[in-house]
Design an enzyme around this catalytic site. Sequence first.
Site, mmCIF file in Angstrom:
data_model
loop_
_atom_site.group_PDB
_atom_site.id
_atom_site.type_symbol
_atom_site.label_atom_id
_atom_site.label_comp_id
_atom_site.label_asym_id
_atom_site.label_seq_id
_atom_site.Cartn_x
_atom_site.Cartn_y
_atom_site.Cartn_z
ATOM 1 C CB CYS A 64 42.006 44.957 32.389
ATOM 2 S SG CYS A 64 42.338 43.518 33.424
ATOM 3 C CB CYS B 125 46.851 44.681 34.991
ATOM 4 S SG CYS B 125 46.171 43.461 33.510
ATOM 5 C CB CYS C 5 42.143 41.509 36.360
ATOM 6 S SG CYS C 5 43.674 41.696 36.174
HETATM 7 ZN ZN LIG Z 1 44.247 42.670 34.250
#
Ligand SMILES: [Zn+2]
Length: 221
Positions: free
Chosen positions: A48, A53, A50
């Site tokens: 991920c 996280c 983003c």
């Molecule tokens: Zn994430």
Amino acid sequence: MTTPHLHPLLDNGIQAGTGISGGTLHCKCATDKVEVTLKGDVLHNHACGCSKCWKPEGAVFAVIAVTPVDNVSVTAHADKLHIVDESATIQRHACKACGVHLFGRIEKAHPFKGLDFVHVELSSDKGWQAPQFAAFVSSIIEQGYDPKGMDAVRARFKELGLESYDVLSPPLMDAICVLYLRTFEALRRTIKTRSTCSNRIAGGSGRPFPLGAGPVRETLW
Ligand SMILES: [Zn+2]
Ligand SMILES: [Zn+2]
């Protein structure tokens, strides 16, 4: 261009899962480690990009999975945990001393409520489900990654056998949209006698709709 370093669990090739029946996660403190015990294997493990996280030092991506809430229990030093951002959709429970995120839980209405988010790299147990895809890939640019390097990042994921997505994988996005649609229809049935309902739905606060990909992406986490 040199091969981008994505995450320690990805950079040397992906280890296949073996169907592990559970294990323990530990924070990175030298002593008095927070311990979380997981029952069963994880689901939807993925890279991920983003900004929310937790990522290990130097990693561009996180590797994160979900597991049912009932499979997660804090088994040591729970007093060291705090919630990173109380206003976030995912309440990320992190160690106050080392900063590692032990688990993320959704308390409000959301398609993924009932699933906790965990990082299997915090486990010394082997055999967890391998990463299945890469999510929120373009988001790394917002965190300072050189846009010119994105082709190499996506090529590296492809080489590792992972598809790159700029939200989540299609099955997860489909599931989210189905749940939003059900919520939308239930609300529409409730307020159908109000003449302005459709306008309110389209132009109001916007949660949990409308159904366009943009709003869904923006309201995910
Ligand atoms: Zn994430
Ligand atoms: Zn710690």
